[in-house]
Write a protein that holds these residues in place. Structure first.
Motif, mmCIF file in Angstrom:
data_model
loop_
_atom_site.group_PDB
_atom_site.id
_atom_site.type_symbol
_atom_site.label_atom_id
_atom_site.label_comp_id
_atom_site.label_asym_id
_atom_site.label_seq_id
_atom_site.Cartn_x
_atom_site.Cartn_y
_atom_site.Cartn_z
ATOM 1 N N ARG A 49 35.624 -56.477 -61.281
ATOM 2 C CA ARG A 49 35.978 -56.442 -62.734
ATOM 3 C C ARG A 49 37.144 -57.366 -63.107
ATOM 4 N NH1 ARG A 49 33.924 -50.976 -62.185
ATOM 5 N NH2 ARG A 49 35.974 -50.339 -62.167
ATOM 6 N N ARG A 50 38.150 -57.340 -62.114
ATOM 7 C CA ARG A 50 39.143 -58.526 -62.453
ATOM 8 C C ARG A 50 38.639 -59.937 -62.463
ATOM 9 N NH1 ARG A 50 41.849 -54.544 -58.649
ATOM 10 N NH2 ARG A 50 41.727 -55.902 -57.172
ATOM 11 N N MET A 51 37.813 -60.116 -61.573
ATOM 12 C CA MET A 51 37.208 -61.583 -61.451
ATOM 13 C C MET A 51 36.667 -61.914 -62.816
ATOM 14 S SD MET A 51 36.391 -62.017 -57.359
ATOM 15 C CE MET A 51 35.395 -61.032 -57.193
ATOM 16 N N ILE A 52 35.704 -60.859 -63.206
ATOM 17 C CA ILE A 52 35.009 -61.023 -64.187
ATOM 18 C C ILE A 52 36.043 -61.323 -65.500
ATOM 19 C CG2 ILE A 52 33.598 -60.001 -66.292
ATOM 20 C CD1 ILE A 52 32.097 -58.485 -63.961
ATOM 21 N N ILE A 53 37.189 -60.500 -65.641
ATOM 22 C CA ILE A 53 38.226 -60.699 -66.735
ATOM 23 C C ILE A 53 38.743 -62.089 -66.627
ATOM 24 C CG2 ILE A 53 40.456 -59.932 -67.470
ATOM 25 C CD1 ILE A 53 39.521 -57.213 -66.519
ATOM 26 N N THR A 54 39.273 -62.427 -65.562
ATOM 27 C CA THR A 54 39.459 -63.773 -65.112
ATOM 28 C C THR A 54 38.545 -64.823 -65.739
ATOM 29 O OG1 THR A 54 40.941 -63.214 -63.303
ATOM 30 C CG2 THR A 54 40.290 -65.540 -63.665
ATOM 31 N N LYS A 55 37.521 -64.819 -65.452
ATOM 32 C CA LYS A 55 36.549 -65.652 -65.835
ATOM 33 C C LYS A 55 36.223 -65.887 -67.394
ATOM 34 C CE LYS A 55 32.099 -67.015 -64.348
ATOM 35 N NZ LYS A 55 30.875 -67.253 -63.334
ATOM 36 N N LEU A 56 36.144 -64.628 -68.014
ATOM 37 C CA LEU A 56 36.036 -64.441 -69.504
ATOM 38 C C LEU A 56 37.687 -64.851 -70.235
ATOM 39 C CD1 LEU A 56 33.980 -61.058 -69.905
ATOM 40 C CD2 LEU A 56 33.402 -63.454 -70.259
ATOM 41 N N SER A 57 38.523 -65.015 -69.511
ATOM 42 C CA SER A 57 39.669 -65.398 -70.072
ATOM 43 C C SER A 57 39.512 -66.932 -70.554
ATOM 44 C CB SER A 57 40.987 -65.225 -69.177
ATOM 45 O OG SER A 57 40.940 -66.045 -67.897
ATOM 46 N N HIS A 58 38.801 -67.554 -69.828
ATOM 47 C CA HIS A 58 38.604 -69.084 -70.148
ATOM 48 C C HIS A 58 37.585 -69.188 -71.278
ATOM 49 C CE1 HIS A 58 40.688 -69.919 -66.731
ATOM 50 N NE2 HIS A 58 40.051 -69.213 -65.982
ATOM 51 N N GLY A 59 37.008 -68.262 -71.937
ATOM 52 C CA GLY A 59 36.075 -68.324 -73.125
ATOM 53 C C GLY A 59 34.891 -67.475 -72.745
ATOM 54 N N ALA A 60 34.256 -67.461 -74.033
ATOM 55 C CA ALA A 60 32.823 -66.555 -73.960
ATOM 56 C C ALA A 60 31.952 -67.011 -73.061
ATOM 57 C CB ALA A 60 32.311 -66.456 -75.270
ATOM 58 N N LEU A 61 31.044 -66.131 -72.332
ATOM 59 C CA LEU A 61 30.030 -66.205 -71.641
ATOM 60 C C LEU A 61 28.985 -65.278 -71.816
ATOM 61 C CD1 LEU A 61 32.011 -66.968 -68.369
ATOM 62 C CD2 LEU A 61 30.948 -68.690 -69.628
ATOM 63 N N ASN A 62 27.589 -65.647 -71.400
ATOM 64 C CA ASN A 62 26.521 -64.526 -71.318
ATOM 65 C C ASN A 62 26.520 -63.919 -69.738
ATOM 66 O OD1 ASN A 62 25.036 -66.219 -69.476
ATOM 67 N ND2 ASN A 62 24.204 -67.216 -71.223
ATOM 68 N N ILE A 63 25.650 -63.126 -69.940
ATOM 69 C CA ILE A 63 25.829 -62.191 -68.437
ATOM 70 C C ILE A 63 25.166 -63.192 -67.246
ATOM 71 C CG2 ILE A 63 24.571 -60.404 -67.160
ATOM 72 C CD1 ILE A 63 24.977 -58.870 -70.017
ATOM 73 N N ALA A 64 24.330 -63.874 -67.672
ATOM 74 C CA ALA A 64 23.785 -64.951 -66.420
ATOM 75 C C ALA A 64 25.003 -65.903 -66.014
ATOM 76 C CB ALA A 64 22.512 -65.787 -66.901
ATOM 77 N N GLN A 65 25.716 -66.284 -67.039
ATOM 78 C CA GLN A 65 26.717 -67.157 -66.860
ATOM 79 C C GLN A 65 28.046 -66.374 -66.062
ATOM 80 O OE1 GLN A 65 27.504 -68.201 -70.915
ATOM 81 N NE2 GLN A 65 26.945 -70.539 -70.299
ATOM 82 N N ILE A 66 28.313 -65.405 -66.213
ATOM 83 C CA ILE A 66 29.310 -64.537 -65.665
ATOM 84 C C ILE A 66 28.655 -64.344 -64.079
ATOM 85 C CG2 ILE A 66 30.605 -62.231 -65.603
ATOM 86 C CD1 ILE A 66 30.018 -62.143 -68.721
#
Length: 89
Positions: A16-33
């Motif tokens: 979940r921390r890695m997902i937060i980091t990824k999303l901190s760069h911009g919105a993504l769909n579930i496949a991109q995450i």
């Protein structure tokens, strides 16, 4: 019994921390995450659901995709707790 979720539960898991980091760069769909994780889309969706319930991720529908966006201000709760706790430590 309804399980209450909070920001501390959200950040307790490294995925979940890695997902937060990824999303901190911009919105993504579930496949991109899920691209960088060696787990199923269903497993990623479960982590996103927890983040959403904790208020760290918002979800919206764009066409056929669900798009996730980080609400990083919710992490201020952690910063505030650590700051106050440091005074006691």
């Amino acid at each position: 019994m309804i399980e209450r979720r909070d920001v501390f539960q959200a950040i307790a898991d490294p995925t979940r921390r890695m997902i937060i980091t990824k999303l901190s760069h911009g919105a993504l769909n579930i496949a991109q995450i899920g691209e960088d994780f060696g787990m199923s889309r269903q497993a990623i969706a479960k982590h996103i659901k927890i983040l959403h319930e904790c208020g760290i991720v918002s979800m919206s529908q764009r066409g056929r995709e669900q798009v996730c966006e980080a609400k990083l201000e919710k992490l201020d709760e952690v910063t505030d707790w650590v700051s106050e706790s440091r005074k006691l430590w």
